[in-house]
Enzyme design. Structure first.
Site, PDB file in Angstrom:
ATOM      1  N   GLY A   1     -38.502 -44.391  14.194  1.00 31.68           N
ATOM      2  CA  GLY A   1     -39.406 -45.442  13.728  1.00 31.68           C
ATOM      3  C   GLY A   1     -39.101 -45.881  12.308  1.00 31.68           C
TER       4      GLY A   1
ATOM      5  N   THR B   1     -36.578 -48.829  10.012  1.00 32.52           N
ATOM      6  CA  THR B   1     -36.336 -50.270  10.145  1.00 32.52           C
ATOM      7  C   THR B   1     -35.580 -50.562  11.440  1.00 32.52           C
ATOM      8  OG1 THR B   1     -36.143 -50.300   7.754  1.00 32.52           O
ATOM      9  CG2 THR B   1     -35.443 -52.281   8.895  1.00 32.52           C
ATOM     10  N   ALA B   2     -34.592 -49.717  11.759  1.00 33.06           N
ATOM     11  CA  ALA B   2     -33.781 -49.959  12.962  1.00 33.06           C
ATOM     12  C   ALA B   2     -34.637 -49.797  14.225  1.00 33.06           C
ATOM     13  CB  ALA B   2     -32.594 -48.991  12.991  1.00 33.06           C
TER      14      ALA B   2
ATOM     15  N   LYS C   1     -34.221 -62.677  -2.476  1.00 30.86           N
ATOM     16  CA  LYS C   1     -32.902 -62.143  -2.835  1.00 30.86           C
ATOM     17  C   LYS C   1     -31.870 -63.230  -2.605  1.00 30.86           C
ATOM     18  CE  LYS C   1     -29.421 -58.747  -1.518  1.00 30.86           C
ATOM     19  NZ  LYS C   1     -29.136 -57.501  -0.788  1.00 30.86           N
TER      20      LYS C   1
ATOM     21  N   VAL D   1     -38.707 -35.282  19.297  1.00 26.27           N
ATOM     22  CA  VAL D   1     -37.892 -35.149  20.509  1.00 26.27           C
ATOM     23  C   VAL D   1     -36.983 -33.942  20.313  1.00 26.27           C
ATOM     24  CG1 VAL D   1     -36.067 -36.232  21.875  1.00 26.27           C
ATOM     25  CG2 VAL D   1     -37.988 -37.605  21.054  1.00 26.27           C
TER      26      VAL D   1
ATOM     27  N   GLU E   1     -23.311 -54.108  -1.329  1.00 30.93           N
ATOM     28  CA  GLU E   1     -23.493 -55.325  -0.513  1.00 30.93           C
ATOM     29  C   GLU E   1     -24.538 -55.162   0.593  1.00 30.93           C
ATOM     30  OE1 GLU E   1     -22.372 -58.395  -0.914  1.00 30.93           O
ATOM     31  OE2 GLU E   1     -20.917 -58.105  -2.517  1.00 30.93           O
TER      32      GLU E   1
ATOM     33  N   ILE F   1     -28.518 -52.749   7.218  1.00 32.01           N
ATOM     34  CA  ILE F   1     -29.492 -53.438   8.070  1.00 32.01           C
ATOM     35  C   ILE F   1     -28.850 -54.695   8.667  1.00 32.01           C
ATOM     36  CG2 ILE F   1     -31.738 -54.628   8.083  1.00 32.01           C
ATOM     37  CD1 ILE F   1     -32.612 -52.530   5.927  1.00 32.01           C
TER      38      ILE F   1
HETATM   39  C1  LIG Z   1     -28.578 -44.576  -0.510  1.00 30.30           C
HETATM   40  C2  LIG Z   1     -28.813 -45.620   0.532  1.00 30.30           C
HETATM   41  C3  LIG Z   1     -29.045 -46.926   0.157  1.00 30.30           C
HETATM   42  C4  LIG Z   1     -29.219 -47.903   1.124  1.00 30.30           C
HETATM   43  N1  LIG Z   1     -29.378 -49.213   0.758  1.00 30.30           N
HETATM   44  C5  LIG Z   1     -29.437 -50.165   1.713  1.00 30.30           C
HETATM   45  C6  LIG Z   1     -29.596 -51.536   1.389  1.00 30.30           C
HETATM   46  O1  LIG Z   1     -29.741 -51.922   0.239  1.00 30.30           O
HETATM   47  N2  LIG Z   1     -29.607 -52.429   2.405  1.00 30.30           N
HETATM   48  C7  LIG Z   1     -29.499 -52.056   3.697  1.00 30.30           C
HETATM   49  O2  LIG Z   1     -29.432 -52.907   4.570  1.00 30.30           O
HETATM   50  N3  LIG Z   1     -29.441 -50.766   4.030  1.00 30.30           N
HETATM   51  C8  LIG Z   1     -29.399 -49.820   3.088  1.00 30.30           C
HETATM   52  N4  LIG Z   1     -29.333 -48.515   3.456  1.00 30.30           N
HETATM   53  C9  LIG Z   1     -29.430 -48.178   4.880  1.00 30.30           C
HETATM   54  C10 LIG Z   1     -30.895 -48.256   5.321  1.00 30.30           C
HETATM   55  O3  LIG Z   1     -31.611 -47.230   4.689  1.00 30.30           O
HETATM   56  C11 LIG Z   1     -31.011 -48.122   6.819  1.00 30.30           C
HETATM   57  O4  LIG Z   1     -30.121 -48.990   7.471  1.00 30.30           O
HETATM   58  C12 LIG Z   1     -32.397 -48.510   7.275  1.00 30.30           C
HETATM   59  O5  LIG Z   1     -33.368 -47.904   6.504  1.00 30.30           O
HETATM   60  C13 LIG Z   1     -32.606 -48.134   8.715  1.00 30.30           C
HETATM   61  O6  LIG Z   1     -32.695 -46.744   8.841  1.00 30.30           O
HETATM   62  P1  LIG Z   1     -32.897 -46.135  10.271  1.00 30.30           P
HETATM   63  O7  LIG Z   1     -34.053 -46.788  10.915  1.00 30.30           O
HETATM   64  O8  LIG Z   1     -31.610 -46.148  10.985  1.00 30.30           O
HETATM   65  O9  LIG Z   1     -33.228 -44.592   9.929  1.00 30.30           O
HETATM   66  P2  LIG Z   1     -34.569 -43.938   9.326  1.00 30.30           P
HETATM   67  O10 LIG Z   1     -35.325 -44.895   8.504  1.00 30.30           O
HETATM   68  O11 LIG Z   1     -34.174 -42.665   8.683  1.00 30.30           O
HETATM   69  O12 LIG Z   1     -35.423 -43.622  10.630  1.00 30.30           O
HETATM   70  C14 LIG Z   1     -35.104 -42.551  11.473  1.00 30.30           C
HETATM   71  C15 LIG Z   1     -36.293 -42.287  12.374  1.00 30.30           C
HETATM   72  O13 LIG Z   1     -35.938 -41.322  13.347  1.00 30.30           O
HETATM   73  C16 LIG Z   1     -36.995 -40.389  13.456  1.00 30.30           C
HETATM   74  N5  LIG Z   1     -36.459 -39.150  14.013  1.00 30.30           N
HETATM   75  C17 LIG Z   1     -35.331 -38.483  13.677  1.00 30.30           C
HETATM   76  N6  LIG Z   1     -35.173 -37.411  14.470  1.00 30.30           N
HETATM   77  C18 LIG Z   1     -36.218 -37.403  15.323  1.00 30.30           C
HETATM   78  C19 LIG Z   1     -36.616 -36.554  16.380  1.00 30.30           C
HETATM   79  N7  LIG Z   1     -35.912 -35.484  16.743  1.00 30.30           N
HETATM   80  N8  LIG Z   1     -37.744 -36.840  17.048  1.00 30.30           N
HETATM   81  C20 LIG Z   1     -38.499 -37.912  16.719  1.00 30.30           C
HETATM   82  N9  LIG Z   1     -38.171 -38.747  15.737  1.00 30.30           N
HETATM   83  C21 LIG Z   1     -37.034 -38.501  15.035  1.00 30.30           C
HETATM   84  C22 LIG Z   1     -37.545 -40.291  12.057  1.00 30.30           C
HETATM   85  O14 LIG Z   1     -38.830 -39.756  12.041  1.00 30.30           O
HETATM   86  C23 LIG Z   1     -37.507 -41.758  11.661  1.00 30.30           C
HETATM   87  O15 LIG Z   1     -38.666 -42.404  12.150  1.00 30.30           O
HETATM   88  C24 LIG Z   1     -29.203 -47.541   2.497  1.00 30.30           C
HETATM   89  C25 LIG Z   1     -29.035 -46.206   2.866  1.00 30.30           C
HETATM   90  C26 LIG Z   1     -28.818 -45.248   1.899  1.00 30.30           C
HETATM   91  C27 LIG Z   1     -28.619 -43.825   2.339  1.00 30.30           C
END
Ligand SMILES: Cc1cc2nc3c(=O)[nH]c(=O)nc-3n(C[C@H](O)[C@H](O)[C@H](O)COP(=O)(O)OP(=O)(O)OC[C@H]3O[C@@H](n4cnc5c(N)ncnc54)[C@H](O)[C@@H]3O)c2cc1C
Length: 504
Positions: free
Chosen positions: A15, A17-18, A80, A189, A344, A348
């Protein structure tokens, strides 16, 4: 072959952004009798960084009918308009260049495959933003309200994306998804059950076994299914991109207004991002752990800012992506599928492009997807990452050589495709042709050649002589257009400005 026609349950694991974007997209795609469920754990939480978007974020809001005003109000978002690179060439106080999201109208004027307007500026040794209406608002740190008005009245050639609070954005997207009928389950999970072909049949949550027809693995850095269960092959970019660690933190605004660009400040072993939101700046130092320890990095941040910070958890990563993200009825998305450093803000952007194409394949196949389509999807996804890798590698093709980090980063391996296009830019200016191949099998690519030029030109990677020759070879009518463009520049650059040489 995959058949969605009898599917009953589509699960998104994660849960962030992705995950929430995926749920909104799937809810829109499927009929109401197919359940779309997000399973995420409040005990695990989200990564909590990633606060800057690219232009396809604005496109995604349009596609998914997400009201931008509401998004901005609920996520402390600001406009932005691009990036400001500070200290990447000489490291001195006045060393800065802008990568603006220039687009539309005259910015995209193309003839014989190249962009005569930008080529003329390179020939005149002028910064590319000179040509862009709205740049003065960035350079002079105009208030957000003024930027909003400029966009509304069409007084800028800069396209808009957003800076936003990552926690508030996940919550905002969750609210939208729930309003539209997505089911939410707060649970961990434990594992996935697979059949003999490697397809997911159920997710195991404690005592519960939840049957599934498709799973999007958006579990962030946990990489729960595609990474840790299927053990998919990882493609590392670490020989090209040295950054592998980050210390995120929040800081107060350094300027009167939230600036209209993300700042990227060169540091001793990497760079610091500063992303201005309504009430705070999201910041972080991303660095190469081979060149500096975590303690040294923290000390350098505090020395640079002149005050103590409260760092969040230090993040470690291997830059790269899975070679194949879509396996049978499982697909990895977001951090779970790959990540390169935040330069850059590509993560996302890439996630949204992957999601858009996933929808496209499902929609075009009317719920029937061939193995061939999945293979082509995976190829295109990897190729898109390679484009990002090459674009980022170009940023380190910069003149700084004043410490071991800046020497090593400049000497790190150049991907063949980048080396090749760089050579071409000694003979002619960049064009879409140079980067088209990063977007294959129906994908669009995350960056336009204008984005590449806004970085390549200030780093001196495009030959001025080549630009001069190219402009001089234009037909007379086009040359007159270039002359007119140069004549308009004093109103943007000040009355004392004169062209360097006349166009023959
Ligand atoms: C240092 C840094 C800077 C960044 N800057 C940028 C930026 O400026 N622009 C940009 O586009 N992107 C940036 N990103 C990337 C950005 O953070 C991610 O693309 C974005 O937040 C999406 O993350 P996500 O949803 O993939 O993962 P997360 O936000 O980590 O979500 C993962 C989810 O999975 C759940 N989960 C994991 N394991 C389990 C399980 N076993 N059971 C149930 N739930 C589980 C967690 O609870 C969470 O809800 C950056 C990343 C980093 C590390």
């Amino acid at each position: 072959m995959l058949n969605f026609r009898n599917a009953k349950r589509f699960v998104v694991l994660g849960g962030g952004t992705a995950g929430w974007f995926a749920a909104i997209a799937m809810r829109r795609l499927f009929s109401p009798n197919i359940e779309v469920r997000v399973i995420e754990s409040s005990k695990i939480g989200i990564v909590g960084v990633g606060e800057g978007g690219l232009l396809n974020l604005a496109h995604a809001f349009e596609r998914y009918q997400i009201p931008v005003d509401r998004f901005m109000a609920e996520t402390d978002a600001t406009y932005k308009w691009g990036f400001c690179y500070e200290g990447w060439r000489t490291g001195k106080e006045d060393d800065r260049y802008f990568h603006l999201f220039a687009g539309g109208g005259k910015a995209e004027w193309t003839e014989y495959g190249f962009l005569p307007g930008f080529s003329a500026l390179i020939a005149q040794q002028l910064p590319l933003p000179s040509y862009i209406r709205g740049f003065q608002a960035v350079a002079h740190n105009a208030p957000q309200q003024e930027a909003k008005q400029m966009v509304a009245e069409g007084r800028t050639d800069i396209q808009t994306s957003y800076h936003f609070d990552s926690y508030k954005t996940a919550n905002f997207l969750k609210t939208i998804a729930l309003e539209r009928g997505v089911i939410h389950q707060d649970a961990i999970v434990d594992r996935v059950e697979l059949d003999e072909a490697g397809n997911a049949t159920a997710l195991i949550i404690g005592e519960e076994s939840l049957p599934v027809d498709f799973v999007i693995d958006a579990s962030g850095f946990a990489r729960k299914i595609v990474g840790n269960t299927l053990n998919a092959e990882w493609v590392s970019f670490k020989e090209h991109l040295l950054m592998d660690s980050a210390i995120p933190f929040y800081m107060p605004h350094p300027f009167e207004n939230p600036i209209l660009v993300t700042r990227a400040l060169a540091m001793n072993a990497g760079w610091m991002w500063q992303i201005p939101l309504v009430g705070r700046v999201g910041a972080g130092y991303v660095y190469s752990s081979k060149h500096i320890s975590d303690e040294q990095a923290l000390a350098e941040i505090e020395q640079k800012l002149g005050y103590k910070i409260e760092p969040h958890k230090t993040l470690k990563f291997d830059p790269g992506c899975f070679k194949e993200v879509w396996h049978g009825n499982i697909m990895a998305l977001g951090l779970s599928s790959g990540f390169v450093e935040p330069l850059e803000a590509t993560s996302i952007g890439q996630m949204l492009e992957q999601l858009r194409n996933f929808e496209r394949v499902l929609r075009a196949g009317q719920g029937i997807v061939s193995e061939k389509s999945i293979k082509e999807f995976n190829q295109a996804n990897l190729r898109s990452w390679e484009g990002i890798r090459d674009f980022l590698r170009m940023h380190y093709d910069c003149p700084r050589r004043d410490n071991p980090f800046w020497c090593d980063v400049a000497a790190s391996a150049m991907p063949d495709d980048y080396r090749e296009i760089k050579q071409c830019w000694q003979e002619r200016t960049p064009r879409m042709l140079d980067i088209e191949n990063y977007a294959i099998n129906g994908w669009s690519g995350v960056f336009h050649v204008i984005n590449w030029m806004f970085v390549a030109a200030p780093l001196g990677l495009i030959s001025e002589q080549a630009a001069q020759k190219e402009v001089a070879a234009l037909p007379q009518a086009s040359k007159e257009k270039v002359v007119q463009l140069l004549q308009e520049l004093p109103s943007l650059l000040g009355p004392d400005w004169r062209p360097r040489s006349s166009l023959k």
